[in-house]
Design an enzyme around this catalytic site. Structure first.
Site, short mmCIF file in Angstrom:
data_model
loop_
_atom_site.label_atom_id
_atom_site.label_comp_id
_atom_site.label_asym_id
_atom_site.label_seq_id
_atom_site.Cartn_x
_atom_site.Cartn_y
_atom_site.Cartn_z
N ASP A 34 37.25 27.39 36.82
CA ASP A 34 36.55 28.33 35.92
C ASP A 34 37.05 28.26 34.48
OD1 ASP A 34 38.91 29.70 36.58
OD2 ASP A 34 37.92 31.64 36.96
N ASP A 191 36.32 35.75 39.11
CA ASP A 191 36.47 36.95 39.93
C ASP A 191 35.53 38.06 39.49
OD1 ASP A 191 38.50 35.33 40.78
OD2 ASP A 191 40.10 36.54 39.93
C1 GLA Z 1 42.23 33.41 40.30
C2 GLA Z 1 41.71 33.65 38.89
C3 GLA Z 1 40.34 32.99 38.71
C4 GLA Z 1 40.36 31.53 39.13
C5 GLA Z 1 41.03 31.37 40.50
C6 GLA Z 1 41.24 29.93 40.86
O1 GLA Z 1 41.43 34.05 41.24
O2 GLA Z 1 41.61 35.03 38.63
O3 GLA Z 1 39.91 33.14 37.37
O4 GLA Z 1 40.98 30.75 38.16
O5 GLA Z 1 42.28 32.02 40.55
O6 GLA Z 1 40.03 29.26 40.98
#
Ligand code: GLA
Length: 396
Positions: A34, A191
């Site tokens: 992301d 997320d």
């Molecule tokens: C966590 C972070 C997300 C993403 C994931 C890995 O959940 O909050 O933004 O980077 O790790 O994909």
């Protein structure tokens, strides 16, 4: 919903005016893509943060959570960290971000109750951030635009109009900014977007460069099983930010804005320019982007076996290249792979602990869950209770 209502009532002695809910998420495929402006697939799941609230008129905000003993009370013009209530930072960070964008709010009471296990990598923090933003919208309606705020939405009866996609993206960015500027974890948008854009029975596909979201139905007859390793992970721990810097450093060396712009051939051709660690991180991210593209095809074709293979490949890449797995997660994936009903399994989320996601033939689910729990206990001495989740609608 009822639990948070009665919790609010117990804590504040009145009935709450508003209740919102924001689901946790499972990262299905596309690990650490992301913040590299890449592609990711996720699911909103039937575990929630609920927030019940009522306005108050003394300029104070009082927060209480069923997961923590201590309450936090502060004035709206004095929103600061309190070392005794670190959980409240996610709320405060969002309040500060909303205010920076011109959203006005006064005091309120809020009670938080959640069913998302903490530290399991299922994004309880993003769900709390999005629940906070929706609570403020319910109590002090606002409309966000690229440039600040516009005329607030009108209620029809008791209901505000549903958020449009563009405003959801802005709210997701507020959560992300709260987390990076106030909490200290330099996260991407996965997320928060997943919590807002969930759709029952559908896979969420996010293009983080263009900040667009699409949905595809999950293949029928496949159960999504979550298995918590029991090892807690905390994103404000340095590892996450460190991995991000390796990715950014690799992109700089390769002369691109983000690793999204690089394909596997280009990466191999420039391997000698990169430090070993930058290369390994870039290799993982570039591979993950590819797997999401191919994964989408497989899902559309209903080819769950192929899709599951991508999950296994993704985990191997986390373990061997990105190095954000731990032996407990490796054990879970290894055990899952040996069960005939399992199509695919991988760690989900940031890594260094938390849970695995498993795609399982629906009729073999019960047996799979028993097998996983039993074998995990034998291998690691740790207890786990895998569960099957439903794919649900986003926050409201
Ligand atoms: C966590 C972070 C997300 C993403 C994931 C890995 O959940 O909050 O933004 O980077 O790790 O994909």
């Amino acid at each position: 919903m009822n639990d948070v209502r009665s919790f609010f009532q117990k804590q504040f002695g009145t009935i709450p005016l508003r209740i919102v809910q924001a689901p946790g998420r499972l990262e299905l495929l596309g690990n650490h893509t992301d913040y590299n402006e890449g592609l990711v697939m996720s699911l909103a799941i039937d575990k929630y943060i609920y927030m019940a609230s009522s306005p108050r008129n003394d300029g104070q905000i009082e927060l209480t959570s069923s997961a923590f003993a201590e309450r936090d009370t502060f004035y709206i013009d004095k929103i600061e960290k309190n070392p005794r209530t670190p959980w409240a930072n996610y709320v405060k960070g969002v309040l500060l971000q909303l205010r920076q964008r011109g959203v006005r709010f006064s005091g309120f009471n809020a009670a938080i109750h959640g069913t998302i296990p903490l530290g399991a990598g299922l994004s309880s923090s993003a769900a709390l951030e999005m629940a906070t933003a929706l609570t403020i919208r319910e109590l002090f309606p606002f409309t966000l635009t690229e440039f600040g705020t516009a005329l607030p939405p009108a209620r029809t009866g008791n209901e505000l109009p549903p958020l449009k996609s563009a405003e959801k993206i802005l709210l997701a960015k507020i959560g992300q900014a709260a987390e990076s500027q106030f909490v200290g974890a330099n996260v991407g948008l996965l997320d928060q977007i997943s919590s807002l854009f969930g759709k029952a029975g559908q896979v969420i596909q996010i293009d983080c460069r263009h900040q667009t979201v699409t949905h595809n139905p999950m293949v029928p007859g496949v159960a999504v099983v979550v298995c918590n390793s029991g090892v807690k992970h905390d994103l404000s721990a340095g590892e996450y930010n460190e991995l991000r810097s390796h990715c950014e450093s690799a992109a700089r060396t390769l002369g691109v804005k983000a690793l999204r712009s690089i394909n596997p051939q280009q990466l191999e051709a420039s391997k000698a320019k990169l430090s070993q660690r930058d290369y390994e991180c870039a290799y993982h991210v570039v591979g993950e982007n590819q797997r999401v593209v191919f994964g989408e095809r497989a899902l559309l074709d209903g080819d769950v076996s192929q899709f599951g293979e991508y999950l296994f490949q993704s985990h191997a890449s986390s373990r061997d290249y990105f190095k954000n797995s731990i032996p407990e997660l490796d054990a879970l994936v290894d055990i899952a792979r040996r069960h005939p009903a399992c199509y695919g399994a991988r760690l989900t989320g940031g890594g260094f602990g938390g849970a695995t996601i498993n795609l399982v033939k629906a009729e073999g689910t019960w047996d799979f869950q028993q097998f996983l729990a039993k074998e995990y206990q034998v291998r690691t001495g740790l207890a786990t209770e895998p569960w099957t989740c439903s794919i649900v609608d986003g926050a409201r």
